[in-house]
Design a protein around this motif. Sequence first.
Motif, mmCIF file in Angstrom:
data_model
loop_
_atom_site.group_PDB
_atom_site.id
_atom_site.type_symbol
_atom_site.label_atom_id
_atom_site.label_comp_id
_atom_site.label_asym_id
_atom_site.label_seq_id
_atom_site.Cartn_x
_atom_site.Cartn_y
_atom_site.Cartn_z
ATOM 1 N N MET A 85 0.843 -1.222 -0.064
ATOM 2 C CA MET A 85 -0.156 0.253 -0.047
ATOM 3 C C MET A 85 0.823 1.439 -0.014
ATOM 4 N N LEU A 86 1.879 1.199 0.790
ATOM 5 C CA LEU A 86 2.865 2.255 0.736
ATOM 6 C C LEU A 86 3.512 2.718 -0.519
ATOM 7 N N ASP A 87 3.999 1.405 -1.287
ATOM 8 C CA ASP A 87 4.341 1.637 -2.700
ATOM 9 C C ASP A 87 3.788 2.201 -3.686
ATOM 10 N N SER A 88 2.341 1.701 -3.437
ATOM 11 C CA SER A 88 1.314 2.314 -4.471
ATOM 12 C C SER A 88 0.974 3.687 -4.507
ATOM 13 N N SER A 96 -1.019 7.052 8.907
ATOM 14 C CA SER A 96 -1.875 6.449 9.832
ATOM 15 C C SER A 96 -3.007 5.808 8.807
ATOM 16 N N ASP A 97 -3.126 6.200 7.547
ATOM 17 C CA ASP A 97 -4.273 5.343 6.973
ATOM 18 C C ASP A 97 -3.813 4.136 6.494
ATOM 19 N N GLU A 130 11.492 7.316 4.917
ATOM 20 C CA GLU A 130 12.673 7.165 4.176
ATOM 21 C C GLU A 130 12.741 6.273 3.259
ATOM 22 N N HIS A 131 11.917 5.179 3.315
ATOM 23 C CA HIS A 131 11.707 4.434 2.285
ATOM 24 C C HIS A 131 11.029 4.837 1.018
ATOM 25 N N CYS A 132 10.086 5.838 1.208
ATOM 26 C CA CYS A 132 9.500 6.458 0.111
ATOM 27 C C CYS A 132 10.346 7.292 -0.550
ATOM 28 N N ARG A 133 11.324 8.078 0.260
ATOM 29 C CA ARG A 133 12.432 9.048 -0.160
ATOM 30 C C ARG A 133 13.341 8.129 -1.093
#
Length: 259
Positions: A208-211, A218-219, A246-249
Amino acid sequence: MDFFPDIQIPAHLQPYISRVWYAAGTAENAFPIFADGRTGIIFQQSGMILEKKQKTLAHSFVFGQTLDPIILHTHPNCPVLGLIFHPHVLPSVFPLHAKELTDECVDMSLLPSVPRVNLDEQLWNTASPQRQFEILFSYLEKIIHPVDRSMQYATSRILASNGKTSLKDLHYQLHLTERTFERRFEQYVGISPRLFSNIVQFQAAMKMLDSGRFSKLSDIAYANGYADQSHFIRWFRKFTGVTPLEHCRNHSILKMDIC
């Protein structure tokens, strides 16, 4: 880097093999590995290095459950083939207790009851990835044993629920005591059922984060059954070594303020 996800796994091996992959790059390749609840075999032509331990791995090696994040490096122009097993399958391929290989990569030739054939030579004398996988499938047919149906059922239920299945209900449905269920799960999967559920939950949250389909962290936390955002961040950092932000960046996912 080239991937061949459409290689057809023979029907009789599908209960064992979850997916296959192939990569052949012109430059050094780095493969970050996070906990995903799977085990498998990797075949590589030369010099794959486990970064954390600066360990050069065998041409053919088996890996167990990955808990600590790692990075595998290959040399330029080094083809790599991977067979990824279903979570409960490892002892049905090799006669061992799955927990022995948790966070380990072991030279396949050192495992007991492995046929002594020159598999590496057969693979690398064959140019076609399709033919290489046919060789691997034929090899596996010689060494596999029936899967444990109870562990197949348990892991499939946990995966289908993204880690939110009641473990109490599972061992009740399987007519096992809690302790027997835990022992058998560790024998076939390599980790406890609770930790496996945590990994499956983490993988669903990371997907979900990578999408990028969320407004704030919090979502993701609440959608994936975490008590709160802090709880989600702690588990994410445990399995990746970095925070979700950090993963997103690092992967250029960040398109909004997710704090």
